[in-house]
Enzyme design. Structure first.
Site, PDB file in Angstrom:
ATOM      1  N   ASN A 279       0.847  -1.190   0.000  1.00 58.60           N
ATOM      2  CA  ASN A 279       0.000   0.000   0.000  1.00 58.60           C
ATOM      3  C   ASN A 279       0.882   1.239   0.000  1.00 58.60           C
ATOM      4  O   ASN A 279       1.602   1.462   0.969  1.00 58.60           O
ATOM      5  CB  ASN A 279      -0.883  -0.017   1.258  1.00 58.60           C
ATOM      6  CG  ASN A 279      -1.938   1.077   1.266  1.00 58.60           C
ATOM      7  OD1 ASN A 279      -2.256   1.677   0.240  1.00 58.60           O
ATOM      8  ND2 ASN A 279      -2.473   1.365   2.439  1.00 58.60           N
ATOM      9  N   ASP A 306      10.259   1.539   2.945  1.00 55.71           N
ATOM     10  CA  ASP A 306       8.918   1.307   3.496  1.00 55.71           C
ATOM     11  C   ASP A 306       8.863  -0.071   4.161  1.00 55.71           C
ATOM     12  O   ASP A 306       7.894  -0.824   4.020  1.00 55.71           O
ATOM     13  CB  ASP A 306       7.833   1.453   2.427  1.00 55.71           C
ATOM     14  CG  ASP A 306       6.461   1.813   3.040  1.00 55.71           C
ATOM     15  OD1 ASP A 306       6.439   2.353   4.158  1.00 55.71           O
ATOM     16  OD2 ASP A 306       5.435   1.532   2.406  1.00 55.71           O
TER      17      ASP A 306
END
Length: 419
Positions: A279, A306
């Protein structure tokens, strides 16, 4: 302790030794001498490695550890070791813990946990209480305790006025607000990029519009309020253009991109592997190309792994039910080194993020603190589970060919090597 790095090629555009190969002598954490050749002494710790390169230490602006609450995914102690062996001298840790990092005590807990490690930890506090998007959290108190920015990790701020007030309020103490670029009303129950592949696979799609609409709103609010805004992990071609136009207007906005959105596309999804559910989602090739171009022309300021450890119980399930996220610290350099030049990598992993988040920047020269990432940009290998140091093994890059090798870091008077 005195450490001697032999024949190290220096990658630091601010250094007088940029792109030169030198010996570097470090005494008690300070670079004391840089020369063509430095004679070794018996008491020196000598580092002599193939094609040794050093740059100013890398800083990852979006890392998740499990602690507190999800220690089975990753503890702070082990997570910082993973970061060090992956070449990172600093990480900004997301507030997606249990409980979330939304008050000064929680910020201080993380800082105390990280005390004494080679890799520095900088907490990100939530923007809203309990990360629920309803009321603003104690931003000033958290900043006074050491939080460097405020954002609800991977959760958009749906309330326009709440973000407006936050952008106004943070100006009182030069705070940095973060807004995740996703409109949940448009995204709906989507789990992958909306396009040809979502149709072929029968998976609900997240249109690029969901990201772009949110970014447009955020930029309108920023233009109205002033202040500082950071938009993490953009993923579409139009998002790059929106931010480019905003910067031309003089708005104080920065953005990042996740490593996997530079290297992989939604063509990867045909095996329905839950490790590839992220995401924002993997997008199309034209988006990936635009993101790489945006890094090279300076529109996109920084790159993040991330890194988000998820336990196997939440990944080895039906694709739509899998939790979003991939680990990324161990593979970050090998991926970036496959698609970008070294100077762009160092700029987007070190100089730009440190400047934006207010982290002290060092230069590779004499009488400066030694804050170094140590690596070899040559050679290739297939990334496998053997390369994973993290407690969780949910890597999107398994079986991918990557380029280069991270040796480790030197920071806080500690040499950590990736054995």
């Amino acid at each position: 302790m005195t450490t001697l790095l032999k024949s190290a090629t220096i990658i630091d555009a601010s250094s007088p030794y940029h792109q030169q190969t030198k010996d570097i002598l470090i005494t008690d954490g300070i670079i004391t001498k840089i020369n063509d050749t430095i004679t070794s002494k018996k008491e020196y710790q000598v580092l002599k490695l193939d094609n040794l390169h050093v740059s100013t230490g890398w800083f990852d602006t979006s890392v998740s550890f499990g602690e507190p609450g999800y220690e089975e995914r990753e503890t702070v102690k082990h997570g910082l070791l993973v970061a060090a062996k992956s070449g990172f001298t600093a990480v900004a840790v997301n507030p997606n813990t249990n409980p979330v990092i939304d008050n000064k005590s929680a910020v201080e807990f993380l800082i105390n946990k990280a005390n004494g490690f080679a890799t520095n930890l900088y907490p990100i506090g939530t923007l809203t209480q309990q990360s629920k998007g309803v009321e603003m959290a104690e931003l000033y108190d958290m900043q006074q305790s050491g939080a460097i920015a405020f954002g609800d990790y991977n959760k958009p701020i749906a309330n326009d006025n709440l973000l407006k007030v936050a952008l106004l309020y943070t100006q009182n103490f030069n705070g940095l607000a973060m807004s995740f670029p996703k409109n949940n009303s448009i995204a709906g129950e989507g789990v992958v990029n909306e396009g040809k592949n979502s149709t072929l696979l029968g998976l609900k799609g997240i249109p690029a519009l969901a990201e772009e609409l949110q970014i447009s709103r955020d930029l309108f609010l920023l233009e109205y309020t002033g202040g500082k805004l950071h938009i993490p992990t953009i993923s579409t071609k139009k998002s790059v253009q929106l931010i480019k136009d905003a910067k031309k207007k003089g708005l104080d906005v920065t953005c990042s991109v996740a490593v996997h959105n530079l290297f992989l596309t939604d063509d990867e999804l045909h095996d329905f592997d839950g490790n590839k559910k992220v995401n924002p989602p993997l997008r199309a090739l034209n988006d990936t190309k635009a993101l790489i171009k945006g890094l090279k022309d300076g529109t996109i300021d920084m790159i993040t792994s991330d890194h988000n450890p998820i336990d196997i119980e939440h990944k080895k399930v039906e694709f739509s039910a899998a939790k979003d996220g991939t680990i990324g610290l161990e593979s970050a350099f090998g991926v970036l080194n496959s698609v970008l030049d070294l100077e762009t990598i160092v700029n987007c992993l070190s100089n730009n993020p440190k400047e934006r988040f207010g982290i002290e920047r060092s230069v590779i020269k004499e009488n400066e603190k030694a804050n170094l990432s140590i690596f070899n940009p040559d050679g290739s290998y297939t990334f496998s589970e053997e390369n994973i140091i993290s407690t969780s093994k949910n890597s999107i890059f398994l079986d991918k060919e990557l380029k280069g090798k991270v040796y480790g870091i030197y920071n806080n008077n500690q040499l950590i090597l990736n054995s």
